[in-house]
Design an enzyme around this catalytic site. Structure first.
Site, mmCIF file in Angstrom:
data_model
loop_
_atom_site.group_PDB
_atom_site.id
_atom_site.type_symbol
_atom_site.label_atom_id
_atom_site.label_comp_id
_atom_site.label_asym_id
_atom_site.label_seq_id
_atom_site.Cartn_x
_atom_site.Cartn_y
_atom_site.Cartn_z
ATOM 1 N N HIS A 66 -1.833 6.767 4.549
ATOM 2 C CA HIS A 66 -0.809 5.738 4.733
ATOM 3 C C HIS A 66 0.552 6.152 4.192
ATOM 4 C CE1 HIS A 66 -0.177 1.081 5.113
ATOM 5 N NE2 HIS A 66 0.275 1.763 6.161
ATOM 6 N N CYS A 107 0.790 -1.237 0.000
ATOM 7 C CA CYS A 107 0.000 0.000 0.000
ATOM 8 C C CYS A 107 0.824 1.289 0.000
ATOM 9 C CB CYS A 107 -0.958 -0.005 1.188
ATOM 10 S SG CYS A 107 -2.163 -1.351 1.146
#
Length: 454
Positions: A130, A74
């Site tokens: 993130h 990610c």
């Protein structure tokens, strides 16, 4: 007669000039999905998933069959998208911390948001980040005028807590301040935020980065779609219901773009951050890479070959397919190109990024079906001698420290795994022993990439 032709010519030129003067800059909406498998949409051949709005984008745009994510995990994938650079060059070789107070992508990196903000756009982040959990590395510190979403890797969609690495902690933020919406369904909150940004009365064009946390675990679809998939065996049924839940909300945003008369003025980019998850947290599967080997967390095709569509009716072709090699790092220069941005003027004075972009503009591929701008490309997941890496040159692909998260066995002799993707798109046989010349060439090319990173 000559006078008539002169006046006719002047009239045509006046109309054309007025159109140029009235032309408005293109808006940008990036829809970056999370853990969506390589072929998981109807337009990619799926027979069991209901995705009319993703398919709608394909009908009104360009669909890629050989688009590669910047990475198979990610954070690093998002770093590659945001900077146009190899994630490892951007300082994000793997996932960053999901803990408040922990930094992420270095602040010296220049993001798409900073590029578009410098060109006069209003910039908004919606959904997952993130890429850092300090004020300087959260979205408002990285070029976004507004931000709403979670900073870590995932959240429960109703409590908005991060439960996957203790202690359990709440993770919902607006512009750097923690906010609470206990019990509200996060995909709906994201949709509402996108609509709010679209509805703003602002003469500036917009750049919106909608990083949807779907179909990443937890697989929390709505009752409507759970009922629709109740006869599909799990985990495919749970995963499919979540994909259709996502697709429905994408449709709501596309409908608003059309209602506002902005559809032909907006580049909509749809792409997954990497392949589907086979983690225990997602019941060891649900997504599909189709014929390809691998999944999230590895550099076989199923980990990095992703669905990707770009649509802007009236500006780029509609209903066409491009098979050329392309990467998520390419969107930085491509969007700048399509929007007519001068990177030298739009980027901060201190930015050295224009000299070190690893992405290349795909505008000629998209508009004119020209060949790929890449003779070769490099991926690295992790750091140190055990890091997974891939170098691609033409049809040949060499994996180092090969790992397969889709469960297919590897032997100690597969440390270097060589394939020809035209002859073996399933990456079923290691050709390292049979093709020593190609092996040497790709190892040498990999060393050049590694040296460039230093």
């Amino acid at each position: 007669m000559r006078t008539y032709l002169t006046w006719a010519f002047l009239l045509v030129m006046l109309v054309l000039c007025s159109r140029v003067v009235d032309a408005k800059p293109l808006n940008v909406l990036i829809i970056y999905t999370d853990d969506q498998g390589t072929v998981d949409a109807g337009c990619y051949g799926s027979q069991d998933l209901v995705t009319p709005n993703i398919d709608r984008l394909a009908k009104t745009g360009v669909r890629f069959t050989q688009m590669y994510a910047p990475s198979a995990i990610c954070s690093s994938s998002r770093a590659g998208l945001m900077t146009g650079r190899f994630p490892v060059r951007a300082g994000v070789s793997g996932n960053v911390s999901s803990t408040h107070g922990e930094a992420g992508m270095p602040t010296g990196e220049v993001t798409l948001a900073e590029l578009f903000k410098g060109a006069g756009y209003r910039t908004g982040h919606v959904g997952k980040w993130h890429l850092g959990y300090t004020p300087a590395t959260m979205p408002n510190g990285q070029g976004f005028d507004s931000s709403f979403g979670h900073m870590g890797g995932c959240i429960d969609n109703y409590s908005h807590f991060f439960y996957w690495q203790g202690p359990n902690r709440h993770d919902l933020w607006r512009d750097g301040q923690e906010v609470y919406a206990d019990g509200r369904y996060f995909p709906d909150l994201m949709t509402e935020e996108c609509l709010r940004l679209l509805d703003q009365q602002d003469e500036r064009p917009f750049f919106i980065y909608w990083a949807i946390n779907v179909p990443h675990y937890p697989l929390q679809a709505t009752d409507k779609w759970r009922a629709r998939y109740q006869d599909v065996p799990n985990p495919r049924g749970m995963y499919g219901a979540f994909v259709s839940t996502m697709d429905e909300r994408i449709g709501t945003v596309l409908d608003r773009l059309e209602a506002l008369g902005l559809r032909e003025q907006t580049i909509v980019l749809f792409q997954s951050d990497h392949g589907h998850s086979t983690e225990e947290r997602t019941f060891s599967g649900g997504g599909s890479a189709g014929p390809y080997r691998g999944a999230k967390g590895c550099l076989f095709e199923g980990g990095i070959r992703v669905p990707a569509i770009v649509s802007c009716p009236g500006t780029i072709p509609q209903g066409v397919v491009r098979d050329q090699l392309a990467t998520g790092c390419d969107w930085f220069p491509t969007l700048a190109d399509l929007c007519g941005l001068d990177m030298a003027q739009s980027l901060p004075d201190s930015a050295a990024v224009p000299h070190h972009l690893d992405g290349r503009s795909l505008s000629d591929v998209i508009v004119h079906d020209k060949p790929t701008p890449h003779e070769s490309f490099y991926w690295q997941l992790g750091a140190g001698p055990g890091a997974q890496w891939v170098v691609r040159h033409g049809d040949w692909k060499l994996l180092g420290n090969a790992k397969d998260t889709s469960g297919r066995p590897l032997t100690k002799n597969d440390h270097l795994f060589l394939v020809n993707l035209v002859n073996d798109p399933q990456e079923s046989k290691n050709l390292a022993v049979d093709h020593p010349e190609e092996l040497r060439e790709l190892k040498s090319l990999r060393e050049k990439y590694v040296q460039s990173l230093k």
